[in-house]
Scaffold this active site. Structure first.
Site, mmCIF file in Angstrom:
data_model
loop_
_atom_site.group_PDB
_atom_site.id
_atom_site.type_symbol
_atom_site.label_atom_id
_atom_site.label_comp_id
_atom_site.label_asym_id
_atom_site.label_seq_id
_atom_site.Cartn_x
_atom_site.Cartn_y
_atom_site.Cartn_z
ATOM 1 N N VAL A 62 -6.146 0.779 10.832
ATOM 2 C CA VAL A 62 -6.287 1.731 11.931
ATOM 3 C C VAL A 62 -6.363 1.004 13.263
ATOM 4 O O VAL A 62 -5.781 1.432 14.257
ATOM 5 C CB VAL A 62 -7.538 2.606 11.720
ATOM 6 C CG1 VAL A 62 -7.762 3.535 12.905
ATOM 7 C CG2 VAL A 62 -7.430 3.404 10.424
ATOM 8 N N GLU A 98 -2.413 -2.664 -6.877
ATOM 9 C CA GLU A 98 -3.414 -1.695 -7.326
ATOM 10 C C GLU A 98 -2.820 -0.302 -7.421
ATOM 11 O O GLU A 98 -3.160 0.490 -8.286
ATOM 12 C CB GLU A 98 -4.610 -1.684 -6.378
ATOM 13 C CG GLU A 98 -4.288 -1.124 -5.011
ATOM 14 C CD GLU A 98 -5.373 -1.378 -3.991
ATOM 15 O OE1 GLU A 98 -5.694 -0.443 -3.255
ATOM 16 O OE2 GLU A 98 -5.880 -2.491 -3.920
ATOM 17 N N MET A 126 4.805 3.232 6.371
ATOM 18 C CA MET A 126 5.271 1.868 6.590
ATOM 19 C C MET A 126 5.651 1.166 5.292
ATOM 20 O O MET A 126 6.742 0.598 5.176
ATOM 21 C CB MET A 126 4.223 1.065 7.367
ATOM 22 C CG MET A 126 4.785 -0.169 8.093
ATOM 23 S SD MET A 126 5.317 -1.501 7.027
ATOM 24 C CE MET A 126 3.753 -1.910 6.248
ATOM 25 N N GLY A 173 0.817 -1.204 0.000
ATOM 26 C CA GLY A 173 0.000 0.000 0.000
ATOM 27 C C GLY A 173 0.849 1.251 0.000
ATOM 28 O O GLY A 173 2.063 1.214 -0.237
ATOM 29 N N ILE A 174 0.214 2.368 0.309
ATOM 30 C CA ILE A 174 0.911 3.640 0.301
ATOM 31 C C ILE A 174 0.938 4.190 1.723
ATOM 32 O O ILE A 174 0.005 3.994 2.499
ATOM 33 C CB ILE A 174 0.231 4.635 -0.666
ATOM 34 C CG1 ILE A 174 1.138 5.826 -0.955
ATOM 35 C CG2 ILE A 174 -1.135 5.052 -0.170
ATOM 36 C CD1 ILE A 174 0.665 6.658 -2.133
ATOM 37 N N GLY A 175 2.021 4.838 2.099
ATOM 38 C CA GLY A 175 2.153 5.375 3.445
ATOM 39 C C GLY A 175 3.561 5.185 3.959
ATOM 40 O O GLY A 175 4.437 4.654 3.267
ATOM 41 N N GLY A 185 -8.419 -2.134 -2.042
ATOM 42 C CA GLY A 185 -8.160 -3.515 -2.457
ATOM 43 C C GLY A 185 -7.722 -4.425 -1.337
ATOM 44 O O GLY A 185 -7.250 -5.533 -1.599
#
Length: 447
Positions: free
Chosen positions: A321, A246, A225, A221-223, A344
């Site tokens: 979260v 994705e 971490m 994913g994005i972020g 996703g």
């Protein structure tokens, strides 16, 4: 047909922004598609029609601000904006009551638009026309084509800054399928830089690395971490990794520049890094521009669990979260406050779990501080009204800076025990008491 023929058709369909948006009527649904597909000039032109239009609904997702139609009408008598995956800016609109979230699992994007959603007008940015009469959807390929096919009227805005991305299918639209074309100057895209990884981010990434083998294919994913993971993989001994994701971010560019990303051993799309959308820096956009080593596909392909499951050693890494002691995951909202979207996560949980040698990780820091500086555990006893993104029956690995646990096939007491083991030590006794009260703590367990 010749290029001159396409140029003639181009000139016939060319309109000013004001002329193009004049087709929008009261009550229409208008789509802006995704991220860099946002039609900046058309958005401003449509906002100028505020006082003459009523009940126009606009959809988009992962769009950075400002969105003129949302900002110009706090009454929402004229324009109402919706997002099916919130960017930080769209999250701020939700906080102000100026955006409404549309729950969507990403691999269903095409089906939603084909069967359930009405699109009166689609407005989107595309790259300039090529000599064959095609305009490239660029980093918007993941979502654009199904929306365009569903639309009654198609308006494209030429953005000279968009990278031209090679694709598997549906990465372009032909001039014959376009109703109106708008031109204009655009500012270069700002670098969307990720926050620097924290020590906790790096620790979680270090704990996950041993689960990844040479030749694995990654979805991250994005972020901060995932960004940390990209850094650590780039510095690791891992080799011949693949990309099937994705959302393509700078983490993949770091791995590529370090020689780790080759896509050599993928069972499908061998030799190509596959993605749906891309968000990141100018360097990222330069890398994917006309690059034969990457391929953009619609999300109905990228995120389809059956497709993901065909790839051996598929490793999915996402964040959340909070999680409760039953293994339910909240990844898109804090309480009822919308943070992002379902996206996703479920697609890749199911797909990676079906992959030979596959693994799916959901990551989080063990604690967070609220606005008053009070520390809270991200592992809750039980959700009570929280929006659940991933059901407990489909959660695989969970990771914090205190460890990694696997919940697949685990009973309620095993889940509670595992989750307490990766909670912050300051909250473990309290969580054990809560588990005991819910009869999901085995009596023979030691504290």
């Amino acid at each position: 047909m010749t290029y001159e023929h396409f140029l003639e058709e181009y000139r016939r369909k060319l309109r000013t922004p004001e002329e193009a948006v004049s087709v929008v009527k009261d009550g229409d649904w208008v789509d802006y598609t995704c991220s860099l597909g946002k039609p900046e000039i058309l958005d401003r032109a449509l906002a100028k029609r505020r006082d003459e239009l009523f009940d126009v609904k606009i959809r988009g997702n992962l769009i950075s601000g400002p969105i003129a139609v949302a900002e110009c009408d706090e009454s929402q008598e004229h324009f109402t904006y919706h997002s099916w995956h919130c960017s930080a800016y769209e999250r701020s609109l939700c906080d102000r009551g100026l955006c409404y979230y549309i729950p969507m699992v990403f691999h269903n994007n095409a089906a939603y638009y084909e069967y359930f959603l009405r699109v009166n007008v689609v407005m989107l940015s595309v790259s300039p026309m090529d000599r064959h009469g095609y305009f490239n959807y660029s980093v918007n390929t993941g979502v654009a084509a199904p929306i365009v096919r569903a639309a009654d009227i198609v308006i494209v805005e030429i953005n000279e800054n968009l990278p031209k991305v090679r694709g598997g299918y549906d990465e372009c639209i032909h001039i014959s399928d376009i109703d109106y074309i708008v031109e204009g100057e655009h500012e270069p895209y700002p670098d969307m830089l990720m926050p620097e990884p924290t020590a906790v981010d790096r620790k979680i990434a270090e704990l996950i690395i041993p689960y990844i083998v040479d030749g694995a294919t990654l979805q991250i994913g994005i972020g901060s971490m995932p960004n940390a993971l990209g850094d650590i993989i780039a510095e690791s001994d891992l080799k011949d990794l693949g990309m099937h994701t994705e959302l393509c971010s700078d983490a993949y560019l770091k791995m590529y520049l370090a020689g780790k990303l080759t896509n050599k051993y993928k069972q499908i799309d061998r030799g190509k890094g596959v993605f749906g959308c891309a968000v990141g820096s100018k360097n990222l956009y330069d890398w994917i521009d006309d690059n034969p080593g990457v391929a953009a596909y619609p999300l109905e392909y990228v995120n389809r669990p059956g497709v993901i499951g065909e790839i051996d050693n598929m490793v999915s890494i996402n964040s959340c979260v909070a999680v409760d002691l039953y293994g339910q995951v909240a990844a898109e909202s804090a309480g009822v406050r919308q943070i992002s979207g379902t996206g996703g996560q479920l697609d890749f949980l199911v797909g990676a779990s079906a992959s030979k040698g596959g693994k799916a990780f959901i990551c989080m820091s063990s604690v967070y501080k609220d606005s008053k500086g009070v520390v809270h555990s991200r592992i809750h006893p039980q959700f009570n009204g929280d929006i659940v993104t991933s059901p407990r029956s489909q959660v695989y690995f969970l990771a914090t800076e205190y460890g990694v646990v696997n919940l697949e096939g685990r009973s309620t007491w095993e889940r509670a025990e595992a989750l307490v083991s990766i909670a912050h030590p300051d909250f473990r006794d309290e969580l054990i008491r809560e588990a005991e009260a819910r009869k999901i703590w085995r009596r023979s367990n030691r504290r």
